[in-house]
Write an enzyme that holds these catalytic residues in place. Structure first.
Site, mmCIF file in Angstrom:
data_model
loop_
_atom_site.group_PDB
_atom_site.id
_atom_site.type_symbol
_atom_site.label_atom_id
_atom_site.label_comp_id
_atom_site.label_asym_id
_atom_site.label_seq_id
_atom_site.Cartn_x
_atom_site.Cartn_y
_atom_site.Cartn_z
ATOM 1 N N ARG A 1 -4.680 3.614 -16.053
ATOM 2 C CA ARG A 1 -4.904 4.323 -14.784
ATOM 3 C C ARG A 1 -5.642 5.659 -14.928
ATOM 4 O O ARG A 1 -6.540 5.943 -14.145
ATOM 5 C CB ARG A 1 -3.597 4.494 -13.996
ATOM 6 N N GLY B 1 0.750 -1.249 0.000
ATOM 7 C CA GLY B 1 0.000 0.000 0.000
ATOM 8 C C GLY B 1 0.777 1.294 0.000
ATOM 9 O O GLY B 1 0.195 2.365 -0.163
ATOM 10 N N TYR C 1 1.076 -1.369 -12.238
ATOM 11 C CA TYR C 1 -0.292 -1.384 -12.747
ATOM 12 C C TYR C 1 -0.360 -0.712 -14.122
ATOM 13 O O TYR C 1 -1.317 -0.009 -14.441
ATOM 14 C CB TYR C 1 -1.250 -0.726 -11.736
ATOM 15 N N TYR D 1 -9.037 5.391 -12.968
ATOM 16 C CA TYR D 1 -9.061 6.016 -11.638
ATOM 17 C C TYR D 1 -8.985 7.541 -11.682
ATOM 18 O O TYR D 1 -8.826 8.175 -10.642
ATOM 19 C CB TYR D 1 -7.883 5.522 -10.783
ATOM 20 N N GLU E 1 3.929 -6.620 1.744
ATOM 21 C CA GLU E 1 3.614 -6.947 0.345
ATOM 22 C C GLU E 1 3.557 -5.696 -0.533
ATOM 23 O O GLU E 1 2.523 -5.394 -1.128
ATOM 24 C CB GLU E 1 2.250 -7.656 0.277
ATOM 25 N N PRO E 2 4.626 -4.946 -0.638
ATOM 26 C CA PRO E 2 4.566 -3.738 -1.463
ATOM 27 C C PRO E 2 4.636 -4.068 -2.956
ATOM 28 O O PRO E 2 5.343 -4.986 -3.362
ATOM 29 C CB PRO E 2 5.820 -2.964 -1.039
ATOM 30 N N GLY E 3 3.897 -3.320 -3.740
ATOM 31 C CA GLY E 3 3.956 -3.488 -5.194
ATOM 32 C C GLY E 3 4.358 -2.172 -5.828
ATOM 33 O O GLY E 3 5.492 -1.964 -6.263
ATOM 34 N N CYS F 1 -11.095 4.922 -29.689
ATOM 35 C CA CYS F 1 -12.362 5.593 -29.934
ATOM 36 C C CYS F 1 -13.211 5.704 -28.679
ATOM 37 O O CYS F 1 -14.268 5.090 -28.568
ATOM 38 C CB CYS F 1 -13.119 4.853 -31.015
ATOM 39 N N GLU F 2 -12.746 6.453 -27.716
ATOM 40 C CA GLU F 2 -13.484 6.731 -26.485
ATOM 41 C C GLU F 2 -13.012 8.085 -25.973
ATOM 42 O O GLU F 2 -11.807 8.362 -25.980
ATOM 43 C CB GLU F 2 -13.145 5.710 -25.393
#
Ligand code: LLP
Length: 433
Positions: free
Chosen positions: A334, A261, A393, A338, A295-297, A364-365
């Protein structure tokens, strides 16, 4: 209808945003951007664009800083490989002596492919299938972080079938509020993750003398992109209290897993100081005499990666400028997912007035927009740009939407660049159809 998160408006950003100042592994030589000892222009020439570029030194430094911060406290960093699971990146962590946090059989498969032993692996996730549980039992992993009573039953049944004892821990839901965007905060009771304290206690006791479940630990993960110590202090203190309580009930655990986190700086965030984070965890955990797992990512790989991309066109619509690049939301989700802000800068350092533009991709968005009103400066077709902070990510969440082939991935180590995933081909695109 719920509001769709849209890439944030950046008109509030006034001065120059120059991530090179706070990103290890990248620097300017003259006006040209380098990843370690390799010019970004050279990378574009050799592998084309868009491409993910990662700095090995940046990853190693982030890992070592965190590892050193815990000093003599018995601990293992279990890299949360969901953040970036490229084999080339995993090999860096394996060589550093890291452990791994997995959430699927596919991730286990990747680790087995590079020879990571089971005792370096913890398995998290709310929906482990029977087959995945079986594979992980056969691999003799260090710890199953169990997330429901039903999963615990299945784990016991599969362990008995294979005649092995499952090393287990319960992932509790510590009921604290933490994390940035609502999609990435996980430790509150209304989230699907973990088991509440009362139920967890019942399950520990119910399986205290079980032949097939060997209680080894307790775990929690409270969210992602966390920038303050308070939620950690709160969650880990509760875990420690629970750890003692179980000890009194005759359940002596070895591991306390505090999840991941740790937040990073994308634009103006103030990340937690790793030393302060480690000191706080150590203060709470040391008296227990246990082995700490984290558990860091994101914090290990996020800053190390960028997307190198090229400007296809520029255009103006009624006084609004657009820069259309060859990377898109399928390559990097991302911002669309988000509303995350990832800076974009020129590979050739810009001079002159920082005129603003929206930086958008070809998909196309309308949501295919990396930045709005971004102070990018004078930009022309053919320019090389860099999208920052995409090591975590990033590729892991990329798709083939619009039948776009996913980008090349390149690892830079000093003066050497190495392709760690070739650009997908058209044949890759239709494989299996
Ligand atoms: N452990 C568990 C059980 C997790 O679920 C996660 C992340 C981590 C560790 C690693 O968290 P980190 O240190 O990276 O914050 N795709 C989102 C982030 C999702 C995080 C999911 N769980 C994003 O791009 O922000």
């Amino acid at each position: 209808m719920s509001a769709v998160p849209s890439p944030s408006r950046n008109s509030r950003i006034t001065g120059v945003v120059d991530p090179v100042r706070y990103t290890d592994g990248y620097s300017y030589r003259g006006s040209r951007l380098y990843c370690e000892g390799v010019a970004m222009e050279e990378i574009a020439e050799r592998v084309g664009t868009p491409a993910y570029v990662y700095s090995r030194a940046s990853i190693e430094q982030a890992y070592r800083q965190l590892d050193t911060a815990f000093g003599k406290l018995p601990h293992t960093i279990c890299y949360a490989m969901k953040a970036n699971s490229n084999l080339g990146i995993l090999r860096i962590f394996a060589a550093l002596g890291s452990g791994f946090d997995i959430v699927s059989g596919g991730e286990l498969y990747r680790l087995r492919r590079i020879g990571v032993p089971g005792n370096r692996i913890v398995f998290s996730g709310v929906g482990k299938s029977r087959e995945e549980i079986r594979e992980a039992l056969r691999a003799r992993i260090l710890l199953f972080n169990v997330e429901s009573a039903a999963e615990l039953d299945l784990l016991a049944a599969e362990a008995s079938r294979l005649r092995v004892r499952a090393a287990a821990s319960i992932r509790v839901n510590p009921d604290v509020a933490a994390g940035g965007h609502p999609h990435i905060s996980t430790g509150h009771h209304r989230h699907k993750f973990g088991i509440d304290w009362d139920m967890a206690r019942k399950l520990y006791l119910a399986h205290r003398d079980s032949r097939w479940i060997g209680w080894q630990g307790i775990s929690a993960h409270i969210g992602s992109q966390i920038l303050t110590l308070a939620p950690y202090r709160q969650a880990v203190s509760r875990l420690a209290g629970f750890f003692r309580d179980l000890g009194r009930a005759g359940i002596a655990l070895k591991y306390l897993d505090c999840g991941g986190g740790l937040g990073i700086r994308y634009t103006a965030e103030q990340p937690l100081d790793k030393a302060a984070y480690a000191a706080e965890l150590a203060r709470i955990v040391r008296p227990l005499g246990c082995h700490l797992l984290i558990e860091p990512g994101r914090s290990l790989v996020g800053p190390a990666g960028v997307i190198l991309m090229r400007v296809l066109y520029t255009k103006e619509n009624r006084g609004k400028d657009f820069v259309i690049v060859d990377a898109a939301m399928n390559d990097f989700m991302r911002p669309a997912l988000y509303g995350a802000t990832h800076p974009v800068t020129h590979v050739r350092r810009a001079s002159g007035r920082l005129t603003r533009a929206d930086v958008v991709g070809p998909v196309c968005e309308s949501g295919d927009c990396f930045l709005q009103d971004w102070p990018l400066g004078k930009t022309s077709a053919g320019d090389l740009l860099v999208l920052w902070g995409t090591g975590a990510y990033g590729f892991a969440q990329a798709s083939n939407y619009n039948s776009r082939t996913r980008p090349e991935e390149v690892l830079v180590s000093g003066r050497r660049m190495q392709s760690i995933r070739r650009r997908e081909s058209r044949a890759d695109l239709v494989r299996g159809e």
